[in-house]
Design a protein around this motif. Structure first.
Motif, mmCIF file in Angstrom:
data_model
loop_
_atom_site.group_PDB
_atom_site.id
_atom_site.type_symbol
_atom_site.label_atom_id
_atom_site.label_comp_id
_atom_site.label_asym_id
_atom_site.label_seq_id
_atom_site.Cartn_x
_atom_site.Cartn_y
_atom_site.Cartn_z
ATOM 1 N N ARG A 39 0.830 -1.213 0.000
ATOM 2 C CA ARG A 39 0.000 0.000 0.000
ATOM 3 C C ARG A 39 0.869 1.271 0.000
ATOM 4 N NH1 ARG A 39 -4.483 0.632 -0.825
ATOM 5 N NH2 ARG A 39 -5.893 2.213 -0.159
ATOM 6 N N GLY A 42 2.606 1.536 -3.360
ATOM 7 C CA GLY A 42 1.667 1.994 -4.382
ATOM 8 C C GLY A 42 1.434 3.486 -4.306
ATOM 9 N N ARG A 43 1.276 4.001 -3.103
ATOM 10 C CA ARG A 43 1.064 5.452 -2.922
ATOM 11 C C ARG A 43 2.303 6.245 -3.330
ATOM 12 N NH1 ARG A 43 -3.962 6.160 -3.372
ATOM 13 N NH2 ARG A 43 -5.154 4.833 -2.015
ATOM 14 N N ALA A 65 2.064 0.881 -9.580
ATOM 15 C CA ALA A 65 0.977 1.218 -8.659
ATOM 16 C C ALA A 65 -0.270 0.394 -8.965
ATOM 17 C CB ALA A 65 0.660 2.711 -8.739
ATOM 18 N N LEU A 69 -2.136 -1.585 -5.985
ATOM 19 C CA LEU A 69 -3.379 -1.007 -5.464
ATOM 20 C C LEU A 69 -4.554 -1.561 -6.272
ATOM 21 C CD1 LEU A 69 -2.068 2.673 -5.223
ATOM 22 C CD2 LEU A 69 -2.282 1.026 -3.337
ATOM 23 N N SER A 72 -7.587 0.486 -7.342
ATOM 24 C CA SER A 72 -7.375 1.553 -8.322
ATOM 25 C C SER A 72 -6.855 1.029 -9.659
ATOM 26 C CB SER A 72 -6.359 2.563 -7.769
ATOM 27 O OG SER A 72 -6.795 3.092 -6.546
#
Length: 142
Positions: A39, A42-43, A65, A69, A72
Motif C-alpha cells: 500500500r 503503491g502510494r 501502482a 493497489l 485503483s
C-alpha cells in the motif's frame, strides 16, 4: 542491530533524498521489496506520476501502482493509456512489442545508479562453410 537497520530503511523510504523522481522511485521500490508494504509503495509510485508527470519514471510508476493497489487498478490503467499511450511500458502492458523498452529500462537503471551488465559474449562454432561439388566415390557408372 536489526532495529537500527529497520529504522534506517524506514528513513530511506519516508524521507527520500533530494535527487528527484529517481529517489522517490527508489523509495517506492524499497517500501515494496524491503518493507513488504504494498500500500505504501503503491502510494509512493502514484506520487511520482503526480509530482513529475513528464518523468521517464511516471509510466512505469503507474504500472507498478496498478499492481499494488487493486482497488485503483482499472482507473490507473485508463490514465496510463490516455496520458502515456506510446510509452514502452504502456505498449508492453498491452502485450505489444516495443523496441524502446530496453532503452527505457537502461535509462531508468542509470538514473537509479545501477550498473548495467554488458551482454554475454557470443560463442560461435568454428565450422567451415559447406563446399559445393561432388562428394565421395561414384557408386554408379555415368
Amino acid at each position: 542491530m536489526e532495529g537500527q537497520r529497520a529504522r534506517l530503511l524506514l528513513v530511506r523510504v519516508l524521507v527520500p533524498d533530494s535527487s528527484g523522481d529517481a529517489a522517490l522511485f527508489r523509495a517506492a521500490e524499497l517500501a515494496r521489496d524491503s518493507l513488504g508494504n504494498a500500500r505504501l509503495a503503491g502510494r509512493l509510485f502514484l506520487r511520482i506520476a503526480t509530482l513529475a508527470p513528464s518523468s521517464l519514471f511516471a509510466p512505469k510508476a503507474l504500472v507498478a501502482a496498478a499492481g499494488l493497489l487493486p482497488e485503483s487498478h482499472d482507473s490507473l490503467l485508463a490514465v496510463l493509456s490516455s496520458t502515456y499511450p506510446t510509452s514502452p511500458y504502456t505498449l508492453a502492458l498491452r502485450g505489444e512489442a516495443s523496441p524502446a523498452y530496453a532503452a527505457a529500462e537502461d535509462s531508468l537503471a542509470r538514473a537509479l545508479g545501477l550498473e548495467l551488465r554488458s551482454p554475454a559474449p557470443t560463442v560461435s562454432a568454428t565450422v567451415r562453410p559447406p563446399v559445393p561439388g561432388r562428394r565421395g566415390p561414384m557408386l554408379d557408372a555415368p
